[in-house]
Design an enzyme around this catalytic site. Structure first.
Site, PDB file in Angstrom:
ATOM      1  N   HIS A 111      97.533  18.641  34.994  1.00  0.00           N
ATOM      2  CA  HIS A 111      96.147  18.907  35.676  1.00  0.00           C
ATOM      3  C   HIS A 111      95.993  20.415  35.648  1.00  0.00           C
ATOM      4  CE1 HIS A 111      94.174  20.212  39.384  1.00  0.00           C
ATOM      5  NE2 HIS A 111      93.118  19.581  38.766  1.00  0.00           N
ATOM      6  N   VAL A 114      90.116  25.586  37.434  1.00  0.00           N
ATOM      7  CA  VAL A 114      89.717  26.941  37.807  1.00  0.00           C
ATOM      8  C   VAL A 114      88.287  26.942  38.449  1.00  0.00           C
ATOM      9  CG1 VAL A 114      91.344  28.319  37.079  1.00  0.00           C
ATOM     10  CG2 VAL A 114      89.712  28.027  35.739  1.00  0.00           C
ATOM     11  N   GLY A 263      76.441  14.665  43.994  1.00  0.00           N
ATOM     12  CA  GLY A 263      75.490  14.068  42.985  1.00  0.00           C
ATOM     13  C   GLY A 263      75.866  14.785  41.613  1.00  0.00           C
ATOM     14  N   GLY A 264      77.078  14.921  41.334  1.00  0.00           N
ATOM     15  CA  GLY A 264      77.557  15.270  40.065  1.00  0.00           C
ATOM     16  C   GLY A 264      77.424  14.250  39.094  1.00  0.00           C
TER      17      GLY A 264
END
Length: 305
Positions: A111, A114, A263-264
């Site tokens: 994983h 940035v 709310g992505g």
């Protein structure tokens, strides 16, 4: 003073995503699907991004690398728990996040993330901070792989002060811990969040150094292990350990919570999930086995340098 810090970060992140996916596609032999998206008008979160996904490859069973650049009217709770003075402030966030799940159980999952967040409170100037890091989750432990990964991380951070690697390494160990099981997710790496102490120039430089180090940290390990023979025992162990990865991401991961709370885009937020996984009731590896050695010698807090 940088005139357009968000534009500078955006340009870097898009280039980083392209470099990483190109290198991984070359190793795998299969190209990434590129899915550009934009939030619908009226959504709680506005913005766009590019999700790149490789599934069913020769080397990677699933590899997702997403860029997003979004803004919203109010910072979600996951972003203000350390900055209560910014609660309710409008914000802009952009970052690259990836998780690569290999097919061969001897190749570790990795994983890397940035990101930068800028908040604009009603009173006062805009406030920006950085976050990120990388960590390695092996299914079978190899000392040389762990040492290489941590050494690369340490070298990337060295120009920014002798305190950075020990501090960010400990932060990673603390963060990537399944507290409900008292178990580390992997062998760690580096992690930092809410980084503003270096100013924009210093924080941006450090974040670039972390992003640029990723391929150097991970690709040699993939190339060393990708042709190792394995059987059904190793595959079942890999699927079982992947369950721990899912548990961490859904229960503890602040990035997942930030995306869902704000709310992505759900498909992009959950690109970190492995394609196949299993849970077994109270499974424990037998002492003396490689699976037991993973738990007792690798999934513990250690100094790898």
């Amino acid at each position: 003073m940088v005139s357009d810090p968000v534009g500078l970060m955006r340009e870097y992140l898009l280039g980083l995503q392209a470099r990483i996916t190109s290198a991984i596609a070359e190793i795998d032999g299969k190209s990434f699907l590129s899915d550009a998206w934009e939030k619908e008008p009226g959504s709680a979160l506005q913005g766009s991004g590019v999700t790149q996904i490789l599934e069913g490859g020769e080397v990677f069973e699933r590899a997702g690398c997403g860029f997003s650049h979004v803004s919203g009217p109010k910072l979600p709770p996951s972003a203000t728990q350390h900055r209560p003075e910014l609660a309710g402030a409008p914000f802009e966030a952009l970052g690259v996040s990836l998780v690569f799940h290999p097919r061969n159980p001897y190749v570790p999952t990795v994983h890397m993330n940035v990101r930068m967040i800028t908040a604009r409170p009603a009173r006062g100037e805009a406030v920006s901070w950085f976050g990120g890091g990388m960590d390695l989750t092996p299914y079978y432990g190899f000392e040389e792989d762990a040492v290489h990964f941590h050494r690369t991380c340490a070298q990337a951070l060295a120009p920014f002060g002798a305190d950075k690697y020990p501090r960010f390494k400990a932060w990673c160990d603390d963060y990537f811990c399944l507290r409900h099981r008292g178990e580390q997710r992997g062998i760690g790496g580096i992690f930092y969040d809410d980084l503003s102490e270096l100013g924009f120039d210093g924080g941006f430089a450090l974040t670039r150094a972390v992003g640029d180090a990723f391929l150097h940290a991970y690709v040699p390990i993939v190339q060393r292990r990708m042709h190792t023979p394995y059987g059904e025992r190793e595959r079942q162990h890999q699927l079982y350990r992947r369950g721990r990865y899912v548990e961490f991401n859904l229960v503890w991961d602040r990035g997942t919570h930030f995306g869902l709370q704000s709310g992505g885009r759900t498909e992009s937020i959950l690109l970190s999930m492995p394609p196949l996984v299993r849970w077994g009731y109270d499974e424990k590896p037998l002492p003396g086995t490689p699976e037991h050695r993973l738990l007792t010698e690798f999934l513990v807090r250690r100094d790898w340098l």
